[in-house]
Structures are given as C-alpha cells and as structure tokens.
Design a protein around this motif. Structure first.
Motif, PDB file in Angstrom:
ATOM      1  N   PRO A   7     -52.926  73.898   4.949  1.00  0.00           N
ATOM      2  CA  PRO A   7     -53.682  72.715   4.539  1.00  0.00           C
ATOM      3  C   PRO A   7     -53.049  72.089   3.296  1.00  0.00           C
ATOM      4  O   PRO A   7     -52.571  72.800   2.411  1.00  0.00           O
ATOM      5  N   ARG A   9     -53.079  70.508  -0.126  1.00  0.00           N
ATOM      6  CA  ARG A   9     -53.952  70.429  -1.295  1.00  0.00           C
ATOM      7  C   ARG A   9     -53.114  70.084  -2.506  1.00  0.00           C
ATOM      8  O   ARG A   9     -51.941  70.418  -2.575  1.00  0.00           O
ATOM      9  N   ARG A  10     -53.779  69.459  -3.485  1.00  0.00           N
ATOM     10  CA  ARG A  10     -53.051  69.046  -4.683  1.00  0.00           C
ATOM     11  C   ARG A  10     -53.314  69.978  -5.862  1.00  0.00           C
ATOM     12  O   ARG A  10     -54.396  70.543  -5.991  1.00  0.00           O
ATOM     13  N   VAL A  11     -52.280  70.095  -6.697  1.00  0.00           N
ATOM     14  CA  VAL A  11     -52.421  70.842  -7.944  1.00  0.00           C
ATOM     15  C   VAL A  11     -52.782  69.820  -9.023  1.00  0.00           C
ATOM     16  O   VAL A  11     -52.177  68.760  -9.089  1.00  0.00           O
ATOM     17  N   PRO A  12     -53.820  70.091  -9.861  1.00  0.00           N
ATOM     18  CA  PRO A  12     -54.203  69.103 -10.871  1.00  0.00           C
ATOM     19  C   PRO A  12     -53.117  68.935 -11.932  1.00  0.00           C
ATOM     20  O   PRO A  12     -52.362  69.865 -12.198  1.00  0.00           O
ATOM     21  N   PRO A  13     -53.032  67.724 -12.539  1.00  0.00           N
ATOM     22  CA  PRO A  13     -52.043  67.514 -13.598  1.00  0.00           C
ATOM     23  C   PRO A  13     -52.442  68.244 -14.886  1.00  0.00           C
ATOM     24  O   PRO A  13     -53.592  68.642 -15.040  1.00  0.00           O
ATOM     25  N   GLY A  16     -54.651  71.541 -15.521  1.00  0.00           N
ATOM     26  CA  GLY A  16     -56.111  71.602 -15.418  1.00  0.00           C
ATOM     27  C   GLY A  16     -56.821  71.112 -16.667  1.00  0.00           C
ATOM     28  O   GLY A  16     -58.044  71.029 -16.700  1.00  0.00           O
ATOM     29  N   THR A 105     -58.724  79.731 -11.133  1.00  0.00           N
ATOM     30  CA  THR A 105     -58.781  78.269 -11.097  1.00  0.00           C
ATOM     31  C   THR A 105     -57.387  77.744 -11.442  1.00  0.00           C
ATOM     32  O   THR A 105     -56.533  78.519 -11.879  1.00  0.00           O
ATOM     33  N   PRO A 106     -57.176  76.427 -11.294  1.00  0.00           N
ATOM     34  CA  PRO A 106     -55.840  75.887 -11.611  1.00  0.00           C
ATOM     35  C   PRO A 106     -55.513  75.856 -13.110  1.00  0.00           C
ATOM     36  O   PRO A 106     -54.395  75.535 -13.470  1.00  0.00           O
ATOM     37  N   LEU A 107     -56.485  76.149 -13.976  1.00  0.00           N
ATOM     38  CA  LEU A 107     -56.225  76.053 -15.419  1.00  0.00           C
ATOM     39  C   LEU A 107     -55.111  77.025 -15.816  1.00  0.00           C
ATOM     40  O   LEU A 107     -55.225  78.225 -15.602  1.00  0.00           O
ATOM     41  N   THR A 108     -54.059  76.484 -16.425  1.00  0.00           N
ATOM     42  CA  THR A 108     -52.970  77.364 -16.852  1.00  0.00           C
ATOM     43  C   THR A 108     -53.322  78.002 -18.192  1.00  0.00           C
ATOM     44  O   THR A 108     -54.168  77.487 -18.937  1.00  0.00           O
TER      45      THR A 108
END
Lengths: 260, 316
Positions: A7, A9-13, A16, A105-108
């Motif tokens: 699928p 899906r996008r990674v947030p800029p 995060g 979560t996407p937060l680095t």
C-alpha cells in the motif's frame, strides 16, 4: 485495503515535527503546577524578597540600580530551573514508556529532542518575561536597551541548561529527576554568583566558582548593566559547558536509541 | 531448526505478487546468557489473523519488538510489507498495542489521540477511533484517571489512527477482567472484519482459539507448531490416563499402544500413564480387561503441550 501490492503511504515531513505537537506539549507543561511554581513563581518570589525595598535597592549598579541587578539574577535562575526541568522531562517520558511508544510513530528521535528543547526554552522565556515584569513594577531601573539586551542574553544563555536537562534526563532514570537536579541547580546558582555577588566571597571560592556552569552566563548577562566587559573566561565558560552538556546528551541519547 | 517443528500448515497458497505483511527470517536475540529467540521464521500474509501463542518467557514480546523495529535482532531479518520495520512504521502501515506503559498520565484521552494523530501524514479522525475503541465517553478524562481497560482501549485507539494495514497486539488483555477482555476482543474482531491483518501475542489458548485463523505456537524462542486454531487445539487438548496396574509389563504397554488415539505409553513401576485423544477407550480397556485400579484421567494443559512439543523439538 489492498492485499496484492504494497500500500502506498507517505512519510510525514520534518520527522513528524508539527505545531499541534508543540502546542499540546506546551499546554502539558503549563498544566504541571510544580513546574510552573518552580520555574516562574519561585524566581519572582525570590526577587520580591531580596530586590526592592532594601537599603541597597536604589544604589547604582552601572546603567541601572541594584534592584535591576537582582532581577536579572533571579530571571536567569528561573530560566535555568525552567529549561533544566523542561529538558529533564525526557527522564519522565522514558520512565513511562512514552519514548518507546513514540518509536511506533513517524516521530524521529531528533525531532523529539528538538520539541523538548523548544518547550524548555519557551518556559525559560516565560520565566524571564514574568520576572522582568515583576521587576518593572517594583522599582527596577535600567537604561532602555539594557532591558532588552539582558533579557535576550538570559534567555538564549539558558540553552546551556536545556542541554543539561536533556543530558540529566538520559542519565537519571527517575521520575522525580528534578528532586535530584533541583538542589544541584541551587548550588550552581550560588557558585555562579546569582544569590550573593562573588566579589564578597573568598579568593578560593571565587577560583572554584569560575569553572562552574553558571558563572559564565551570570557574568555575560549582567555585563550590559554593569558596563564592565565580561571577559573571555566567561565566554569560554558558556561555550565549553554548552558543548559538554550537548555532547553528553547526544552521547547518552545515541546509546539509548541503540539499546532498546 | 524446522526439523523439530510440528508441521500442520494447511493455509492457502500465497496470492501471486502479494508482499507478505510480515516476514521474519532466522531471527535470534539473546540477553546476556539468555537466548530469548532462537531462530524464528514466520511469514504472515495480508488479511490473516494470527495468534502468537506461548507461555510467559517464550520469546513472544522479543520477537514482536524485532518485527516492529523496536529492537535489533542478533541475526536474521525482519521485514514488514517488504520494508525495514521502521520504514513501515513511519508510513503508518503497521501499528501496535503494547502490554503496558506508553501513555502520558497528564494528557486527556482526546489530547493523547490528537498528539499521536499529528505525527502521521494521514490519519482517521480522532472522533472515529474514539468510538471504534468504545471510549468516546471518557474523551476528556485524564489518562491517569482511566481504568486499566480504558487505557488499553486508548492504546488500541492510538493504533487505529494511521489506519494500519497490520495491527500488532502484545498480550493486549493482560490485567483485564473477563468482561473487559471480551469487550476488548469484540472491538478487535469488528475491526479485523474490514480486512486488517492482525498479529497478537497471548498465553491464553482460549483467546487464540476464539479470535485467530492461524495459531503459531512458540516455546523457548522457537516456533514449535503452526496451523489452524483447531489443529493446534487438538494438538494440545489430549488427555492422560493414569492407573495402577499390578504386574504391568511390556505386554500391557504394547496392547495399550494398539488402542485408537493413543500417542504415548509410559511405565513407572506399578503405574501406567497413557496419553492420547480417546481417554474413554483407554479407561474402558484398563478397567474391563486388566486389574487396573486408582484410575485418573487428567486433561493435558497448554503448559504440558508446550513441554511435549518443545522436548520433541530438541530431541530431533
């Protein structure tokens, strides 16, 4: 949900990092009564006790009066408590497993630390602003530009302690990290001459004080008021301690993310 | 590694071109001298609901941590939708409900969800996940004031936010009472009906049986059986008949072995132990055709099954 392909899906800029996160974190910080009392109420209270209405209050301290000198000291003390406390939130969040949850979560990790430092600096800014407002209302006098110069130095300089807080947040696993760090900060403030001018202390005390982390910032922040050049020792003090704390935080942080 | 595994795999063949939701290859992980995971291979196809069943300390959480990119395997690889687990997490393809922790006590339920939602590129609305997790009524409550069950539903709601393809749950009902457990699973099941892939770890056979299409049995860091829920249930649900038979000997053992459903016969002095699926036939035979007395029938628990399967695994 498709099953035949991966699928899209996008990674947030920005890893995060976002405004909603900052706003909620700030609200959380301000809702914590203990944090607010320690970093905003206490320095104002100390200022009101030691600043105005004393024999020395209206004596000259250069481009302003002694009340202003004490106001600056207390603002720096407040900013120091606020930023250290803000940075040390890392310890609480690690203890609660929140840091681990965030890794789902996407937060680095970099964005997470950036948020912690920004929130710490925001509270530091509030602490300085409130102490200055109390000063302006209770007899602190300085030349116009000195208000701005000293406030900016106090605020920007407290970055040293935001780094210190994050470092401690990774070193101390406790939920009550500030109970350990709080007394240490009072001692550092004392050694930095925020409570009693260093010139009133003995030579040995002064020699030791000059290499402690609060000394440099204390010299720099009062310089616009006293009109005396802070000297290279003070600048070096700030730079070296900032490098040590930030380096320490980065080192522990890397170990932490590698471990789990 | 596979040599000792009880192979009862009958799942449908993979869809052409389908990328596995999860693909674990030869995963190992040790903590000091403890070999928590000792070579796990597992492929989960999109749409499957898989239970990871095993006793405490079997290596379930360690395996899940590696599948989610929370810890690095000593050797082997973990892929989620063909990617590094962390990439799949960043894209919101996979999310997880962990056992404990992971919540900020001083935020409200709704704030926790808004914060989590802000971290993803695309999410479902907060109000929607609140209602799907059944916690709309406590949206404005501080997390610290929520019951264990409500906190677990909050974790579930957080996991729903990115509308993940794969949902991983690590012993999600630990510490819940019977009602809470049933409500929680009915929420999960409703959700899975929409086609989401689900992997959950549990040490309750009943949970695995009731909610999974496929059960992967793990013990001592290895997969010891893999099949449908009923196959695994049959595997672990046999009974043991024990009786005192004076002058029992090899002849009796041989006759017992010939009975239907008998898997194992063991002689201990005057006692004979018979494991198998048809305990009635064994009991009838012993009581009518031999001098057996003090007969006992016990059902083989999951723990026994794990031990049996694991020792089979290590012997071969």
């Amino acid at each position: 949900m498709t099953t035949a392909t991966i699928p899209q899906r996008r990674v947030p800029p920005l890893g995060g990092f976002n405004r909603t996160l900052l706003a909620l974190e700030l609200r959380r910080m301000l809702r914590n009564r203990r944090t607010v009392v320690f970093s905003v109420v206490m320095p104002v209270l100390f200022f009101l006790i030691f600043g105005p209405g004393k024999k020395y209050s209206d004596e000259s301290a250069g481009h302003g009066n002694v009340t202003a000198f004490i106001m600056i000291s207390m603002a720096v003390y407040g900013a120091m408590l606020a930023t250290t406390g803000g940075g040390a939130m890392v310890a609480v969040e690690r203890g609660l497993g929140w840091s681990r949850q965030l890794r789902l979560t996407p937060l680095t990790a970099g964005a997470y630390i950036a948020v912690k430092v920004l929130i710490a600096m925001s509270l530091g800014g509030i602490s300085v602003a409130v102490t200055y407002a109390a000063g302006a209302l209770s007899g602190a006098h300085m030349d116009g530009p000195v208000w701005v110069e000293t406030a900016v130095v106090a605020w920007v300089g407290s970055l040293v302690f935001a780094a210190f807080g994050v470092f401690m947040g990774y070193v101390l696993p406790s939920e009550n990290v500030m109970q350990v760090v709080g007394p240490a900060l009072a001692l550092l403030a004392f050694l930095g001459g925020l409570f009693v001018p260093l010139s009133q202390m003995g030579a040995a005390f002064q020699a030791v004080a000059k290499v402690t982390p609060m000394y440099g910032l204390s010299e720099l922040v009062h310089a616009p008021l006293t009109g005396q050049s802070p000297g290279w020792a003070a600048v070096a003090n700030v730079v070296v301690w900032l490098a040590l704390f930030a380096g320490g935080a980065a080192w522990r942080f890397r170990k932490d993310t590698a471990r789990v | 590694m596979l040599a000792g595994m009880t192979q009862i795999e009958t799942a449908p063949p993979p869809v052409a071109h389908a990328v596995p939701a999860v693909e674990l290859r030869g995963l190992t992980k040790s903590f000091g001298p403890v070999r928590a995971v000792r070579g796990i291979d597992l492929t989960i196809r999109p749409g499957e609901i898989v239970a990871f069943l095993g006793p405490n300390g079997a290596g379930k959480t360690t395996t899940i941590d590696m599948a989610l990119g929370l810890s690095r395997p000593d050797s082997g690889t973990a892929r989620v939708y063909g990617m590094e687990p962390q990439d799949a997490v960043r894209r919101g393809l996979v999310s997880a409900v962990m056992q404990t922790g992971g919540l900020l006590k001083d935020l409200t339920v709704a704030e926790t969800l808004r914060l989590t939602a802000s971290l993803f590129s695309d999410t479902r609305p907060v109000a929607e996940v609140l209602s799907r997790a059944g916690i709309s009524d406590v949206a404005d409550r501080r997390v610290v004031k929520c019951s264990g069950g409500q906190q677990q539903r909050l974790r579930f709601a957080m996991a729903l936010l990115p509308d993940p393809e794969l949902l991983v749950l690590d012993e999600p009902t630990t510490g819940m009472d019977v009602t809470g457990r049933r409500d929680f699973w009915s929420a999960i099941r409703q959700d899975a009906e929409a086609g989401r892939t689900v992997l959950f770890a549990t040490h309750y056979l009943e949970e695995a049986d009731a909610y999974a299409d496929r059960v992967v049995l793990v013990s001592q860091g290895q997969v010891v059986a893999d099949g449908t829920a009923s196959q695994v249930k049959a595997l672990v649900s046999g009974r043991t008949v024990r009786a005192t038979v004076p002058e029992a000997g090899e002849a009796l053992v041989a006759r017992l072995r010939a009975l239907p459903g008998v898997e194992d016969v063991e002689l201990r002095g005057d006692s004979v132990l018979v494991a198998g699926s048809d305990s009635d036939a064994v009991a009838r035979y012993l009581l009518t055709d031999t001098a057996a007395r003090d007969l006992e029938i016990t059902s083989r628990g999951l723990e026994d099954a794990f031990i049996t399967l694991t020792s089979e695994g290590t012997q071969k």
